[in-house]
Design a protein around this motif. Sequence first.
Motif, short mmCIF file in Angstrom:
data_model
loop_
_atom_site.label_atom_id
_atom_site.label_comp_id
_atom_site.label_asym_id
_atom_site.label_seq_id
_atom_site.Cartn_x
_atom_site.Cartn_y
_atom_site.Cartn_z
N ARG A 18 0.37 -36.74 -19.76
CA ARG A 18 0.48 -37.63 -20.93
C ARG A 18 -0.39 -38.86 -20.75
NH1 ARG A 18 6.56 -38.46 -21.62
NH2 ARG A 18 6.49 -36.30 -22.27
N GLU A 57 6.02 -42.59 -7.25
CA GLU A 57 5.37 -42.09 -8.46
C GLU A 57 4.05 -41.42 -8.13
OE1 GLU A 57 5.02 -44.43 -12.26
OE2 GLU A 57 2.94 -44.50 -11.60
N TYR A 58 3.30 -42.05 -7.26
CA TYR A 58 1.98 -41.52 -6.91
C TYR A 58 2.12 -40.12 -6.32
CZ TYR A 58 -2.97 -42.14 -5.66
OH TYR A 58 -4.33 -42.04 -5.58
N LEU A 59 3.13 -39.93 -5.49
CA LEU A 59 3.36 -38.63 -4.86
C LEU A 59 4.03 -37.65 -5.80
CD1 LEU A 59 4.62 -39.90 -1.40
CD2 LEU A 59 2.50 -38.62 -1.79
N GLY A 60 4.48 -38.12 -6.94
CA GLY A 60 5.17 -37.24 -7.88
C GLY A 60 6.53 -36.81 -7.38
N MET A 78 5.57 -46.18 -17.73
CA MET A 78 6.12 -45.24 -18.70
C MET A 78 5.22 -44.03 -18.91
SD MET A 78 8.39 -47.48 -21.40
CE MET A 78 8.90 -46.09 -22.41
N LEU A 79 3.99 -44.11 -18.42
CA LEU A 79 3.11 -42.93 -18.44
C LEU A 79 3.78 -41.75 -17.74
CD1 LEU A 79 -0.40 -44.38 -17.50
CD2 LEU A 79 0.17 -43.15 -19.60
N GLU A 80 4.62 -42.05 -16.78
CA GLU A 80 5.22 -41.00 -15.96
C GLU A 80 6.67 -40.72 -16.34
OE1 GLU A 80 3.53 -39.06 -13.80
OE2 GLU A 80 1.81 -40.11 -14.61
N MET A 81 7.13 -41.25 -17.47
CA MET A 81 8.50 -40.98 -17.92
C MET A 81 8.49 -39.66 -18.67
SD MET A 81 11.03 -43.54 -19.95
CE MET A 81 12.79 -43.13 -20.15
N LYS A 82 8.92 -38.59 -18.01
CA LYS A 82 8.79 -37.25 -18.59
C LYS A 82 9.60 -37.14 -19.88
CE LYS A 82 6.49 -36.02 -14.87
NZ LYS A 82 5.10 -36.52 -14.84
N HIS A 127 13.77 -39.24 -32.93
CA HIS A 127 13.15 -37.96 -33.26
C HIS A 127 13.94 -36.80 -32.65
CE1 HIS A 127 10.07 -34.82 -33.67
NE2 HIS A 127 10.26 -34.57 -32.38
N ARG A 134 -4.99 -39.48 -9.36
CA ARG A 134 -4.54 -39.75 -8.00
C ARG A 134 -5.42 -38.98 -7.02
NH1 ARG A 134 -0.08 -39.43 -11.57
NH2 ARG A 134 1.94 -40.14 -10.82
N PRO A 142 0.46 -34.70 -7.96
CA PRO A 142 1.88 -35.03 -8.07
C PRO A 142 2.75 -33.80 -8.31
CG PRO A 142 0.73 -35.67 -10.07
CD PRO A 142 -0.32 -35.18 -9.11
N ASN A 154 7.12 -51.58 -24.96
CA ASN A 154 7.19 -50.30 -24.26
C ASN A 154 8.45 -49.53 -24.61
OD1 ASN A 154 5.29 -49.13 -22.49
ND2 ASN A 154 5.39 -50.96 -21.21
N THR A 159 12.02 -44.58 -30.48
CA THR A 159 11.44 -43.67 -31.47
C THR A 159 11.70 -42.22 -31.07
OG1 THR A 159 9.66 -45.23 -31.95
CG2 THR A 159 9.30 -42.95 -32.61
N ARG A 160 11.49 -41.94 -29.79
CA ARG A 160 11.67 -40.56 -29.32
C ARG A 160 13.14 -40.14 -29.42
NH1 ARG A 160 8.54 -35.94 -28.89
NH2 ARG A 160 9.97 -34.49 -27.89
N PHE A 210 11.56 -39.37 -22.52
CA PHE A 210 11.77 -40.75 -22.94
C PHE A 210 13.22 -41.04 -23.31
CE2 PHE A 210 7.83 -43.13 -23.19
CZ PHE A 210 6.87 -42.16 -23.01
N THR A 265 5.41 -39.71 -28.89
CA THR A 265 6.22 -40.78 -29.48
C THR A 265 5.32 -41.97 -29.76
OG1 THR A 265 8.27 -42.08 -29.31
CG2 THR A 265 6.98 -41.84 -27.31
N PHE A 266 5.85 -42.96 -30.48
CA PHE A 266 5.00 -44.09 -30.88
C PHE A 266 5.87 -45.32 -31.12
CE2 PHE A 266 6.12 -44.83 -35.31
CZ PHE A 266 6.83 -43.67 -35.60
N TYR A 318 -1.83 -40.42 -14.60
CA TYR A 318 -3.06 -41.05 -14.21
C TYR A 318 -3.68 -40.40 -12.97
CZ TYR A 318 0.22 -43.38 -11.06
OH TYR A 318 1.20 -43.63 -10.13
N HIS A 370 9.00 -47.19 -27.71
CA HIS A 370 8.57 -45.79 -27.73
C HIS A 370 9.72 -44.85 -27.37
CE1 HIS A 370 4.78 -48.03 -27.18
NE2 HIS A 370 4.21 -47.05 -27.85
#
Lengths: 141, 399
Positions: free
Chosen positions: A97, B65-68, B258-262, B158, A44, A48, B148, B154-155, B264, A68-69, A42, B151
């Motif tokens: 992502r 997370e914001y700072l990565g 989870m957007l930031e979960m490189k 896969h 920032r 990051p 959540n 599933t990964r 899964f 994934t889904f 997202y 996902h």
Amino acid sequence: MPDYNKPIPIPDPMTNKPYWDGAKEGKLMLPRCTACNRFHFYPRIVCPTCGSRSIEWTEATGEGYLHTFAVQHRASGGWAEEAPFVTAYIDLREGDRVFTVLRGVDPTKPEDIMKKIGALCRIEFDKASDDVSVPYWRVVG
Amino acid sequence: MPSNPSKSAAIVAAAEADEIGYLSSPKTDMMLGIEAIHNACREAGISTKDIEGIANPGGANSYAEYLGIVPKWVDTTAVGGCSFQIHVAHMLAAVNAGMLDIGVVVNGQAGYSRRNFPRGAAGGGGGDALGPDAQFMAPYGVMGAPSNYSHAMTRHMHQWGSTKEDFAQIAVSTREWAMLNPRAIMHSKDTNPNGGALTVDDVLNSRIISWPLNILDICLVTDHGGAVIIASEAAARSFRTPPVWIAGAGEAIGHATMLEMKDFTATSAAASAGRAYKMAGMGPEDMEMAMIYDSFTITVAITAEMLGLTKRGEGPSLFAGGRTAPGGSFPVNTNGGGLSFNHSGMYGMQLLVEAYRQLSRTAEDGIHGLAGKQTDADSCIVNGTGGSLSATGTLVLTR
Ligand SMILES: [Zn+2]
């Protein structure tokens, strides 16, 4: 528009304005770091990847790949009427992502959707209100 | 022996946000805090990427997370205006103990700007309407943790070729333990209509919630209260109850949303367990049982891999053939788990209570356990997972 019965995000005008402005025009705008040239999501005010604060907004291709889904059988509000529906994470062509509701797949056949992991997807936008258009992604590959 | 932490750390820089006071153009809490961190790092001549630990009342994960960055030390102590002094004190102790070399104590607070936030977005506490979850996930109908975590499952299927049947074995093994725990919700048909013996087919045929998660892949929602007493080594030896030693401890945060979960199929438990093992001078091969947070079957599978109990991708195999079930060679979740015993929302306490009972040989007292529940394990690895497969804390406990 009046028939858009899903949750409508309240755009954050301080960090995400170009993103939501772009969506209204049917464009995917992403923050890109001018120091390391990497995109992130997202949005920032600091990169990051490298920590730089030199961020500029760039129009992206609007293409990505299914990472994934899941098939949601339980939901609330407007989404309850849609269930079962497919949610997904898309790896953007530019990197990083996004999360979405995925179109162009059959939620009653998850085994078939498994075979689409890695497939090309393209963004599209639903006008939810005068102020907000919500991005969706469709499997095209 | 612990050493005196005096002078083992110093404040090397201090800075504020770009603008403070009455901002003409509003900024969020996060923007203000990030600006301050950035400016302090610049003053100190380091990158934000050099930061190894973050202290903030309640929001350390979001800052990381914001700072990565993936911090190896966090403190979210939230006790009012004096919190920041306390954060400094904690960080001093942690530095003295060698847990981190560079950390930041931060706060951003849009006390004035908040009045200019978009309608509906202002207000403290609860969800942040301008945060990434509200902006980029909530519009798409996800509802709670199951929608959540699915996902990730599933990964895993896969990426590693696992199947729903493989995951169902986890629920079956855990249920067998619940049948030895009279206080477990799913102990028997007497305690719950759906309690008692469970098969893989039962799991596969149970109601689908968020494919590939069926309802029997998902933890209960219950009430619980628990506490553990911790004492110094000298004091512990004077108690009449048996001590269970905290041989190792580690903590880590992989992401917040989870957007930031490189990946899964991986959590920060690999990092938190690595530190716990190192502190204990032990490894996965030395563990004789495990208490693993089982919010979902997928949580257990991934965690087992991260703890080094199986190879990557083979987490579910740990549960095959009765190895983790009563009488098996490597007991896991001997209380019946969040899946079949009790899950009150933050289940980490239940993990600790059961690990203590097992290692203190009180797991079979007739109230919390029937004959066959007590194991002979002398060591136990305990792993809690919080958020959306986000944060982990790992302990190595020994007799
Ligand atoms: Zn950068």
